[in-house]
Design an enzyme around this catalytic site. Sequence first.
Site, PDB file in Angstrom:
ATOM      1  N   HIS A 509      31.069  -6.734  -2.650  1.00 27.16           N
ATOM      2  CA  HIS A 509      30.260  -7.788  -3.250  1.00 27.16           C
ATOM      3  C   HIS A 509      31.033  -9.090  -3.484  1.00 27.16           C
ATOM      4  O   HIS A 509      30.470 -10.043  -4.023  1.00 27.16           O
ATOM      5  CB  HIS A 509      29.707  -7.309  -4.593  1.00 27.16           C
ATOM      6  CG  HIS A 509      30.770  -7.041  -5.611  1.00 27.16           C
ATOM      7  ND1 HIS A 509      31.664  -6.017  -5.469  1.00 27.16           N
ATOM      8  CD2 HIS A 509      31.094  -7.697  -6.754  1.00 27.16           C
ATOM      9  CE1 HIS A 509      32.490  -6.029  -6.504  1.00 27.16           C
ATOM     10  NE2 HIS A 509      32.165  -7.035  -7.288  1.00 27.16           N
ATOM     11  N   HIS A 524      31.562 -14.702  -4.949  1.00 27.22           N
ATOM     12  CA  HIS A 524      31.023 -13.481  -5.566  1.00 27.22           C
ATOM     13  C   HIS A 524      29.516 -13.425  -5.338  1.00 27.22           C
ATOM     14  O   HIS A 524      28.789 -14.352  -5.703  1.00 27.22           O
ATOM     15  CB  HIS A 524      31.320 -13.487  -7.066  1.00 27.22           C
ATOM     16  CG  HIS A 524      31.056 -12.184  -7.748  1.00 27.22           C
ATOM     17  ND1 HIS A 524      29.782 -11.774  -8.096  1.00 27.22           N
ATOM     18  CD2 HIS A 524      31.896 -11.184  -8.154  1.00 27.22           C
ATOM     19  CE1 HIS A 524      29.852 -10.600  -8.688  1.00 27.22           C
ATOM     20  NE2 HIS A 524      31.115 -10.212  -8.734  1.00 27.22           N
TER      21      HIS A 524
END
Length: 597
Positions: A509, A524
């Site tokens: 992620h 992110h």
Amino acid sequence: MSKKELAIAIVDLLGGKDNISNYVHCVTRLRFNLNDDSKADKNAIEALEGVLGITEQGGQFQVVIGTSVGEVFKEVELLLGNKGESVVQEEQKKFTLMTIIETLTAIIAPVIPAFTAAGMMKIVLLLLATLGIANGTEGVYITFNIISDIAFYFLPILIALNAATRFNVDQGLAVCVGAALLYPSFVSMVAEGTPLTFLGFQIPMYSYSATIFPALLGVLLLSYVYKFWDKIVKNNTAKVFLLPVLSLGITIPLVFLVVAPIANVGAGILANSFTWMIGTIGPFAGLIIGFLMPLMVLTGLHQSLTPIEIVEMSTYGYTMVLPIEFFHNIAEAGAAIGTGVVARDKKFKAIAFQTGATAFMGVSEPALYSVMVKDKFAMLSAMIGNAVGGFLSVLFALKMFSFLWPNIFSMPSFLGGDSVSKTLILLPISIVITFAVSFAMPIVFKVLGLSKDVNIAIMSPVSGKVIPLNAINDKVFSSGLCGKGFGIIPNDGEILAPCDGEIKIAMNHAVGIVAKNGSEILIHLGIDTVKLNGEGIKTLVKQDEKVKRGQSIIEFDKQGIEKKGYDTTCIVVNTTGEIKGGETTGEILVGKKLFSC
């Protein structure tokens, strides 16, 4: 962390007492010989409060402490006691150039404080004579003159004492070997030209005061002779009487006949090597040595120059190598302070200024490990500045007439010979030029766009709506704890690299990229998306991989993730400093500038 706590931590992280076979220290470093290098926790040692850095050379593990190394060494001594190991045994395992340098360092380093005291006293005497305060006949002057000569005249004894520890042989016998070279009758015979024979063999008559290698090699020979007789003589009572007399009875004649003369000639060749370089390539000899000097100090190789400098002092009465080390400190100071001027990170800027001042005072390791190692252009600036200083030093024939630790306060040691007035002009000029070049180079590198602190543009990794960081539904990011930046609500399911760089983090992620200027950019995907365990997300890059701006780094199922209740906002932050620009709100296209850092 106290000095005691630091010493305990270092010993423990090196694998404990049993993993340390030998240890010494120089002006800024603790130097350890380890039985098993793999037991040393390098990262943990480097992270200790009070440790500036670590380096490994020739089987020696060096912990850089700085100016307080003496205090830490005392605590290490209390923990380890006498851990000396025979270098003879060590050389049988591995004999290299680094082994020789390591041995010379261990033997000569403990003598440097005595050299410093002698050098400072010579400066005092020079000032007294120059100002007309003393004419050389006063009792105080004569006493001070004795102090200034002791360390050099009796150098063979000092070397023998330290060599005994290094070669694991009786100190009393070793001192006898060194003292034999200075025995009054022998010294008188040398001065008067009186021949001396031993069993029909003519002994070469040389003066051995202020020499290193005759005593050093003599004690090395003693260690072999002693061990030989120790194996031959089996009775322990007989050993007490026979080993000392047999060892000295064989060693000292061989030292007079063979070892000392060869060592003396070899030392002369060593001293003449630099003279030969100057005669062959002139000031470029100083330029080459100067350019390499920061790297030599970084790796500890500069210790190999000390014997050359001492031999120069004893042969010519001055040294031309030590001034290049003097200009190294000036160059380190200039490069560190110049780097501090262009640095954007406030903490790094403060460290650069502080260590620059320390280098100016004569201790360059803090600047080397805190600034130069972390910024290659700062290191290159110091190397270029030192090269200029070395070139000028040889060009102007600058010499140091006292063996002093090179720093700004050792400038009076340049005054001597018949060129004092010229030196008073040329030395300050050389210092200013060296400092100016070193100081200017980080600024030049920044102007050319090469510096670590050049701002680079960070492009939007996705198309979408830009939102301020404080609007992100995650306190870690919205508070700025992870750095400054923005969030982007993406229009599609592909994330591109916002800049050129190297992948530092590659997770399902999130991806971290180290940009070319050293900035660390974190991209992110979403809020709490770590809970998806990679479901619906595909990271296309690996750690340590080089990436180009616009390269695809993450693909994700935007609609599928959002249906599961997750926010897919793409967060882009600089985790290592401030950002510039980036006041944009509203829609942004992928590849457009988001901010710079």
